[in-house]
Design an enzyme around this catalytic site. Structure first.
Site, mmCIF file in Angstrom:
data_model
loop_
_atom_site.group_PDB
_atom_site.id
_atom_site.type_symbol
_atom_site.label_atom_id
_atom_site.label_comp_id
_atom_site.label_asym_id
_atom_site.label_seq_id
_atom_site.Cartn_x
_atom_site.Cartn_y
_atom_site.Cartn_z
ATOM 1 N N ARG A 1 46.959 37.638 43.559
ATOM 2 C CA ARG A 1 46.429 37.907 44.899
ATOM 3 C C ARG A 1 47.031 37.002 45.972
ATOM 4 O O ARG A 1 46.870 37.229 47.147
ATOM 5 C CB ARG A 1 44.907 37.729 44.921
ATOM 6 C CG ARG A 1 44.176 38.840 44.225
ATOM 7 C CD ARG A 1 42.674 38.674 44.383
ATOM 8 N NE ARG A 1 42.001 39.509 43.433
ATOM 9 C CZ ARG A 1 41.728 39.161 42.194
ATOM 10 N NH1 ARG A 1 42.051 37.961 41.777
ATOM 11 N NH2 ARG A 1 41.130 39.989 41.375
ATOM 12 N N GLN B 1 37.656 35.621 33.446
ATOM 13 C CA GLN B 1 38.250 36.680 34.270
ATOM 14 C C GLN B 1 39.745 36.775 33.980
ATOM 15 O O GLN B 1 40.418 37.629 34.525
ATOM 16 C CB GLN B 1 38.045 36.358 35.760
ATOM 17 C CG GLN B 1 36.586 36.392 36.193
ATOM 18 C CD GLN B 1 36.431 36.058 37.669
ATOM 19 O OE1 GLN B 1 36.681 34.942 38.098
ATOM 20 N NE2 GLN B 1 36.017 37.020 38.454
ATOM 21 N N ASP C 1 45.151 36.322 30.108
ATOM 22 C CA ASP C 1 46.360 35.737 29.535
ATOM 23 C C ASP C 1 46.221 35.194 28.116
ATOM 24 O O ASP C 1 47.191 34.710 27.537
ATOM 25 C CB ASP C 1 46.862 34.614 30.446
ATOM 26 C CG ASP C 1 45.724 33.677 30.847
ATOM 27 O OD1 ASP C 1 44.947 33.247 29.970
ATOM 28 O OD2 ASP C 1 45.595 33.377 32.053
ATOM 29 N N HIS D 1 37.914 41.093 32.151
ATOM 30 C CA HIS D 1 38.957 41.956 32.712
ATOM 31 C C HIS D 1 39.941 42.419 31.642
ATOM 32 O O HIS D 1 41.055 42.807 31.956
ATOM 33 C CB HIS D 1 39.692 41.245 33.846
ATOM 34 C CG HIS D 1 38.797 40.930 35.025
ATOM 35 N ND1 HIS D 1 39.201 40.194 36.102
ATOM 36 C CD2 HIS D 1 37.511 41.268 35.279
ATOM 37 C CE1 HIS D 1 38.197 40.081 36.972
ATOM 38 N NE2 HIS D 1 37.166 40.709 36.480
ATOM 39 N N CYS E 1 51.552 56.890 22.931
ATOM 40 C CA CYS E 1 50.941 56.550 21.636
ATOM 41 C C CYS E 1 51.666 57.234 20.479
ATOM 42 O O CYS E 1 51.988 58.424 20.569
ATOM 43 C CB CYS E 1 49.475 56.978 21.659
ATOM 44 S SG CYS E 1 48.585 56.680 20.120
ATOM 45 N N CYS F 1 48.916 59.962 18.929
ATOM 46 C CA CYS F 1 48.407 61.138 19.652
ATOM 47 C C CYS F 1 49.199 61.486 20.903
ATOM 48 O O CYS F 1 48.909 62.471 21.569
ATOM 49 C CB CYS F 1 46.929 60.931 19.991
ATOM 50 S SG CYS F 1 46.679 59.798 21.372
ATOM 51 N N SER G 1 36.667 31.290 42.712
ATOM 52 C CA SER G 1 36.114 31.241 44.068
ATOM 53 C C SER G 1 34.852 32.098 44.149
ATOM 54 O O SER G 1 34.216 32.169 45.197
ATOM 55 C CB SER G 1 37.157 31.719 45.075
ATOM 56 O OG SER G 1 37.760 32.896 44.604
#
Ligand SMILES: [Zn+2]
Length: 260
Positions: A36, A103, A106, A123, A157, A160, A199
């Site tokens: 961000r 959040q 990694d 996330h 995939c 499928c 934050s």
């Protein structure tokens, strides 16, 4: 500052359930850019291409998505846990961590030594790729290699033919229900809630400190900048996650030793 570190260490000692809430600030100290921030990938890509609906609806968006995702993955793959990650992992070993709600995508909590069952990834994770149709999970490196060999063709995939996407939550994609519920439950049950490097502006994750506080937990906020919850916190430390957590861990060890 030292008084606060001492106080937080003492609270961890007496706490029966400590929940750590980890935000992007923790990862940036390991050299992973916050997407961000200025100069981040959003300066070079159009966020519209990365809405989940667009990913589903056309091949060009899927290819652009994978191009950006590849660029974001490279620094993550190389990144190493910093002293804050290591301190959180050590808290688990000392029996002083209920869970870490993160959040970050990694996988650094695992590299630091936290166990799977103690990390709630709100996330998702960039370390795996999953099929949006049958949910089959793939190793990220394997899919990146396939992408490289096919010149950036959006991968499908094996089973499928469904679209493959990193197992992270994109804009327009709903939060993982199980993890979000569990994170709320743990927040409501804990007696100490420690925010590190967030934050606290991204919802619904940002509501968790409130849930904890309303249920009687102590709230600690460790973040470089002020947050909207600073006023209701029991302790606020405006500083680096790494140095602060290393200091808290040192005090924690000293106290545990004294207590025998
Ligand atoms: Zn599939």
């Amino acid at each position: 500052m030292n008084d606060k570190i001492e106080k937080v260490a003492q609270w961890i000692i007496t706490s029966k359930r400590t929940v750590v809430f980890a935000g992007a600030g923790l990862s940036t100290e390991s050299g992973i850019p916050d997407f961000r921030s200025p100069g981040g990938v959003w300066d070079r890509y159009d966020p519209q291409d990365f809405y989940f609906q667009n990913f589903l609806s056309n091949e060009t968006s899927r290819e652009k998505y994978w191009q950006m995702a590849t660029e974001m993955y490279e620094p993550m793959k190389k990144a190493q846990p910093n002293p804050a990650h290591l301190a959180i992992a050590e808290m688990e070993k000392l029996g002083k961590l209920d869970c870490v709600i993160t959040q970050n995508v990694d996988g650094l909590h695992f590299k630091a030594g936290n166990s799977e069952e103690r990390v709630l990834q709100l996330h998702g994770t960039a370390m795996h790729v999953s099929c949006l149709n049958c949910r089959k999970s793939y190793d990220r490196d394997m899919i990146q290699e396939r992408l490289r060999k096919t010149g950036g063709k959006a991968p499908r995939c094996d089973d499928c033919g469904g679209f493959l996407k990193p197992a992270t939550i994109s804009f327009g994609q709903s939060m993982p229900e199980k993890e979000t519920e569990e994170a709320h439950r743990r927040s409501s049950l804990c007696d100490l809630f420690i925010v590190i490097g967030s934050s606290l502006v991204v919802h619904p994750a940002a509501s968790m400190p409130l849930v904890a506080k309303q249920n009687g937990a102590r709230l600690v906020i460790i973040n470089r900048d002020p947050t909207p919850y600073d006023d209701m916190a029991d302790a606020v430390i405006h500083g680096q996650a790494g140095t602060t957590m290393a200091g808290i861990l040192e005090k924690l060890r000293e106290k545990l030793k004294q207590d025998g």
